[in-house]
Write an enzyme that holds these catalytic residues in place. Structure first.
Site, PDB file in Angstrom:
ATOM      1  N   LYS B  80      26.386  35.655  -3.346  1.00  0.00           N
ATOM      2  CA  LYS B  80      27.242  34.589  -3.066  1.00  0.00           C
ATOM      3  C   LYS B  80      27.441  33.972  -1.848  1.00  0.00           C
ATOM      4  O   LYS B  80      27.678  35.069  -0.822  1.00  0.00           O
ATOM      5  CB  LYS B  80      28.430  35.094  -3.667  1.00  0.00           C
ATOM      6  CG  LYS B  80      29.571  34.106  -4.139  1.00  0.00           C
ATOM      7  CD  LYS B  80      30.818  34.834  -4.783  1.00  0.00           C
ATOM      8  CE  LYS B  80      31.824  33.814  -5.126  1.00  0.00           C
ATOM      9  NZ  LYS B  80      32.776  34.543  -6.247  1.00  0.00           N
ATOM     10  N   SER B 155      33.685  32.962 -10.563  1.00  0.00           N
ATOM     11  CA  SER B 155      33.229  31.990  -9.399  1.00  0.00           C
ATOM     12  C   SER B 155      31.857  32.439  -8.800  1.00  0.00           C
ATOM     13  O   SER B 155      31.028  31.496  -8.260  1.00  0.00           O
ATOM     14  CB  SER B 155      34.285  31.964  -8.478  1.00  0.00           C
ATOM     15  OG  SER B 155      34.402  33.105  -7.413  1.00  0.00           O
ATOM     16  N   SER B 179      35.849  36.827 -11.317  1.00  0.00           N
ATOM     17  CA  SER B 179      34.650  36.034 -10.685  1.00  0.00           C
ATOM     18  C   SER B 179      33.318  36.882 -10.979  1.00  0.00           C
ATOM     19  O   SER B 179      32.258  36.187 -10.609  1.00  0.00           O
ATOM     20  CB  SER B 179      35.090  35.516  -9.459  1.00  0.00           C
ATOM     21  OG  SER B 179      36.016  34.371  -9.493  1.00  0.00           O
TER      22      SER B 179
END
Lengths: 68, 477
Positions: B80, B155, B179
């Site tokens: 990420k 996320s 997330s």
């Protein structure tokens, strides 16, 4: 965006979405205000001599990995 | 010798690490294949925030020239886009941080570096990690490999999608309200939300300092345990890091579920679940019974019903404090939903915010007594709704946004409020063809028991062996 514009933006957009006259958290369930939600969950009555106890409690509840 | 598939990307993390260590395949071969997958699949799935092929191959050649004996030597990974590495951009899915080059090295990346892993690409994410669906107005929506019309969850959207698509063997994500676990659930992979303090957050983009956690997304439970074994542990650079022994996640992982007691919640987690997902959850319960676990019902504290809302309140308030300056000076550079949700934090009275935080202690103590006084872990669905399409959840800051976000995060956010570990894993597929999932929730710092239960389930089902079909994707619109 100026400060005034930002304020207007979040007053218009956020109040419509989330705040609902400060009823921001849970319109899907109850439409309660922040204060009501915190109070109903038991908050506001804490008279604790150890306010940061949450992190200590997490560690206290950890398993003894040496014995597992 | 490990039995490797024709494309090394189709191997699990555990198998590829063993194959590289045994000299069966080189890090360069694996890295080249992974770069190819990330690039070619990104056309359809919008996975990549950035990739430096030259640097990735340099890392791989160095690994081949100096083969190490660390657990992930020579294994290429991608993460990420919020874990800082000096000299490399970290844009956090945003326009605000476009071109930002940090000078810190993330504590989690440092541990992966020390374990021999390569860091070859930055993966797309929800803007500032604030969003459970995966939508991103700034960098575009990541697509679900099982059906690109549907959300990936957020996320850590591309972390979930890239692992599911076999474009990376594992990826770091962050979990503030779900997330890591929600992208894992929507994309049919395994995601661990760790206990608060288990993994260093130093050098990772902050969202909500009392709720943020960092954890791995992988194809299998064993891969996840391997990756967490590497990144878990105390870090003096992170003031909130817990100095609690980590233990060996791999050692007991094959011990099975026999002797373990699983609790099924009698409230909250099953509320509003669709009939189909309730039936699939019951199927998973039967699998755990077959695996030898004892199953009992457990009551939860009444206040658990507020934990979803309280998590939102804390996240918005802490996020607003971080973002206020940029919101005032560069407000039009935020996505509408991100701006609206942070702005909600400005309306939270400081006293209510503190009271909300103080509630964590009382709720954790009560939850611990009611649940872990009786069972070793709680088993819940991960989602109560079908995985929606991108279009039907593209609500921006409209009137349906808050209700939709609450519903998607119904099973994830209570675990963040409590600070407990939660393992999200796939349980096959719903009639829609999209993944279904469960969550195991454990005692603080008892990720090991969750891996043991997860592996017991996985051994009986082996859903991880089913791969999405790239031929069905098309191009990102």
């Amino acid at each position: 965006m100026t400060g005034d514009e930002v304020f207007k933006h979040w007053m218009q957009n956020v109040q419509a979405v989330d705040l609902g006259d400060r009823e921001i958290m849970d319109p899907a369930r109850s439409g309660k205000s922040v204060g009501e939600i915190v109070r109903d969950a038991g908050g506001g009555l804490v008279f604790d001599t150890e306010p940061a106890r949450y992190y200590k409690l997490l560690r206290e509840l950890a398993p003894d990995v040496s014995g597992k | 010798m490990t039995d490797l598939p024709s494309n090394p990307c189709d191997a699990t993390l555990t198998d590829i690490a063993a194959a590289i260590a045994a000299g069966q395949v080189s890090s360069s071969e694996v890295t080249e294949a992974s770069i190819e997958r990330l690039k070619s699949y990104s056309d359809a799935l919008n996975l990549l925030a950035g990739i430096d092929e030259g640097d990735a191959m340099r890392q791989a050649k160095e690994a081949d020239a100096n083969p190490g004996r660390q657990p992930l030597s020579g294994v290429p990974l991608a993460h990420k886009d919020m874990f800082y590495r000096p000299g490399r951009m970290s844009e956090c899915g945003s326009k605000i941080r476009k071109g930002f080059v940090p000078d810190q090295l993330s504590g989690a990346l440092k541990r992966l570096d020390n374990a021999g892993a390569l860091d070859i690409a930055r993966l797309n994410m929800v803007e500032f990690a604030l969003g459970v669906t995966g939508h991103n107005e700034i960098t575009g929506n990541v697509r679900n490999p099982w059906n690109p019309l549907h959300i990936t969850g957020g996320s850590s959207s591309a972390s979930g999608a890239a692992v599911a698509a076999r474009a990376t063997f594992g990826a770091l994500g962050s979990d503030t309200g779900g997330s890591v676990r929600l992208p894992a659930a929507c994309c049919g992979v395994v995601g661990m939300k760790v206990t608060m303090g288990r993994v260093s957050r130093f050098g990772a983009m902050p969202l909500s300092h009392t709720l943020d956690t960092i954890g791995p997304l992988t194809r299998t439970v064993t891969d996840n345990a391997l990756m967490l074994s590497v990144i878990a542990g105390y870090d003096a650079d992170d003031a909130s890091s817990a100095n609690v022994a980590v233990g060996d996640y791999m050692r007991g992982i094959e011990e099975g579920a026999k002797g373990l007691k699983i609790g099924l919640p009698t409230s909250h987690f099953m509320e509003g679940i669709t009939d189909e997902l309730a039936a699939r959850f019951q199927d998973a319960v039967e699998v755990m019974k077959k695996a030898g676990a004892e199953i009992v019902d457990v009551d939860l504290p009444d206040a658990i019903q507020y934990s979803n809302a309280l998590t939102s309140l804390i996240t918005a308030t802490e996020g607003a404090a971080i973002h206020q300056h940029w919101m005032e000076t560069r407000g039009d550079e935020y996505g509408k939903q991100t701006f609206a949700r942070f702005a909600g934090g400005f309306a939270t009275p400081a006293t209510r915010y503190v009271q909300a935080l103080n509630l964590r202690t009382a709720l954790l103590a009560e939850f611990n007594e009611m649940v872990f006084g009786k069972v070793d872990a709680l088993m819940t669905p991960m989602m109560v709704m079908d995985i929606p399409t991108i279009k039907e959840t593209d609500v921006g800051d409209g009137p349906n946004a808050a209700a939709m976000l609450q519903r998607v995060g119904h099973c994830s956010r209570p675990v963040n409020f409590l600070g407990l570990p939660g393992l999200s894993m796939p349980t096959g597929f719903a009639n829609s063809g999209l993944p279904s999932s469960i969550q195991f929730v454990g005692r603080p710092f008892d990720e090991a028991t969750l891996y043991r239960l997860g592996r017991a389930y996985e051994r009986e089902t082996e859903w991880f062996k089913t791969a999405p079909d790239p031929g069905a994707w098309g191009k990102v619109a």
